[in-house]
Enzyme design. Structure first.
Site, short mmCIF file in Angstrom:
data_model
loop_
_atom_site.label_atom_id
_atom_site.label_comp_id
_atom_site.label_asym_id
_atom_site.label_seq_id
_atom_site.Cartn_x
_atom_site.Cartn_y
_atom_site.Cartn_z
N CYS A 53 0.83 -1.21 0.00
CA CYS A 53 0.00 0.00 0.00
C CYS A 53 0.86 1.25 0.00
CB CYS A 53 -0.92 -0.01 1.22
SG CYS A 53 -1.83 1.53 1.46
N CYS A 56 0.38 3.27 3.56
CA CYS A 56 0.72 2.73 4.87
C CYS A 56 2.04 3.32 5.38
CB CYS A 56 0.83 1.21 4.80
SG CYS A 56 -0.77 0.36 4.91
N HIS A 118 -4.37 0.04 8.12
CA HIS A 118 -4.90 -0.21 6.78
C HIS A 118 -6.30 -0.83 6.85
CE1 HIS A 118 -4.36 -0.83 2.43
NE2 HIS A 118 -4.91 -2.02 2.59
N SER A 166 -8.82 4.67 -5.73
CA SER A 166 -7.59 4.09 -6.27
C SER A 166 -6.76 3.39 -5.21
CB SER A 166 -6.75 5.18 -6.94
OG SER A 166 -6.40 6.18 -6.00
N HIS A 169 -6.62 2.23 1.44
CA HIS A 169 -6.22 2.73 2.76
C HIS A 169 -7.18 3.86 3.17
CE1 HIS A 169 -3.09 3.07 5.93
NE2 HIS A 169 -3.60 4.30 6.04
N GLN A 173 -9.27 13.55 0.90
CA GLN A 173 -8.47 14.46 0.08
C GLN A 173 -8.93 15.90 0.26
OE1 GLN A 173 -7.38 13.10 -4.01
NE2 GLN A 173 -8.91 11.51 -3.66
#
Length: 355
Positions: A53, A56, A118, A166, A169, A173
């Site tokens: 990931c 992470c 995660h 996409s 996790h 935004q």
């Protein structure tokens, strides 16, 4: 989840006062025989830490940078941003051509990791971590709004594979842009027009209506309310609004900010209870634009949660009519959606009290 009572309030148009457009309530569409695509939440339980990931802690991102060994919420500039402070600047000729007009796409894009875990979501992190998420929201807004090149700050979360996320996790935004987007422009104009005509705040006046105190109220805390709007565009769309005037999250005091954060988390749990699965969701924080427009003073801060599900295994698609007309068709009467969410909210509350 569809029942015969969904036909109440069917074939109505309801006016969306912020967007200045009609929303169509067509409850019978929720009862159509369905032979289309269905979705499920059968994915394997994710690990606590995924070495592959990009988000992470201590992992290497796609651009080669290494994440710090962070714990709790953490934010950084998006490596593949839609907006950039380094965007090209165009001359007056580019702005003057009405058929081939273009302008700079300056701004900043931030990634907000909610937790180092995660395998968590905002519905499953601790209440203390959720409070820290609220602090991050506020800190990021306060910092970005001081940049004179930024005119609008949209804090949001796309959650779930159905949304097209996409990276799984838990993260959100921020798009901080050098212009004010269409939805914000419409909403600002509507709120300013209302203030000039009525001398009051549009969304607070909305909350004073009896239908919001009775059939459309989901939950109420000391400082916030959760409602299904009368003009909801999506089946289980929920709005979180402060009870007092506040133009943006930066104007909330610490107690109000924590109240918002925990109510948001409880609504995320409520959607999981309603759909009996980890619910996908689009969450949007509507702060007043931060340009120097005088109408910003009439803006009322609010958050909107829009799960794309109409039922646990069915998505709400925007197909031909809605894409062509921009008038959304809601297959669930908002009053019925509010009743279902109240019941789910009560179950979550009872479970928390018994824990």
């Amino acid at each position: 989840m569809s029942t015969a009572t969904d036909n109440q309030g069917n074939w109505e148009r309801r006016w969306h006062p912020l967007l200045s457009q009609w929303v169509i309530i067509a409850a019978t569409t929720g009862n159509r025989p369905w032979q289309g695509a269905v979705v499920s939440d059968k994915a394997e339980q994710p690990p606590e830490h995924d070495p592959s990931c990009y988000l992470c802690p201590s992992n290497t991102r796609a651009n080669g940078e290494v994440n710090p060994a962070y714990q709790g919420p953490w934010a950084f500039d998006n490596d593949y941003a839609s907006f950039s402070p380094n965007a090209p600047v165009f001359d007056e000729a580019d702005a003057a051509d009405p058929l081939q007009r273009r302008a700079s796409n300056r701004g900043r894009c931030r990634v907000l990791c909610w937790t180092e875990r995660h395998d968590r979501t905002l519905a499953t992190i601790s209440t203390e971590t959720m409070r820290t998420v609220g602090q991050l929201w506020q800190t990021e807004y306060n910092t970005l709004s001081k940049d004179p090149a930024i005119q609008q700050i949209l804090i949001f979360e796309n959650k779930g594979q159905e949304i097209g996320v996409s990276n799984p996790h838990p993260h959100g935004q921020i798009y901080a842009t050098g212009f004010v987007g269409d939805t914000f422009s419409r909403a600002r104009q509507a709120q300013a027009d209302w203030a000039r005509e009525h001398g009051s705040t549009l969304l607070l006046d909305l909350l004073s209506r009896d239908t919001y105190k009775e059939s459309l109220l989901i939950a109420e805390t000391e400082h916030f309310v959760a409602i299904i709007p009368y003009f909801a565009r999506f089946a289980y769309e929920c709005w979180l609004l402060p009870k007092r005037r506040a133009a943006h999250i930066g104007q909330l005091n610490n107690v109000e900010r924590d109240d918002l954060s925990l109510l948001y988390q409880k609504m995320a749990k409520t959607y999981n209870e309603l759909f009996q699965r980890e619910s996908p969701n689009i969450s949007l924080m509507y702060n007043a634009p931060c340009d120097d427009h005088p109408d910003n003073e009439h803006w009322q801060f609010h958050m909107i949660m829009q799960p794309p599900l109409r039922e646990p295994d069915k998505l709400k698609y925007l197909a031909g009519y809605e894409s062509g007309s921009a008038n959304i068709v809601n297959p669930v009467q908002p009053e019925i959606a509010a009743e279902r969410l109240r019941e789910a909210f009560a179950k979550v509350t009872q479970r928390e009290e018994n824990a």
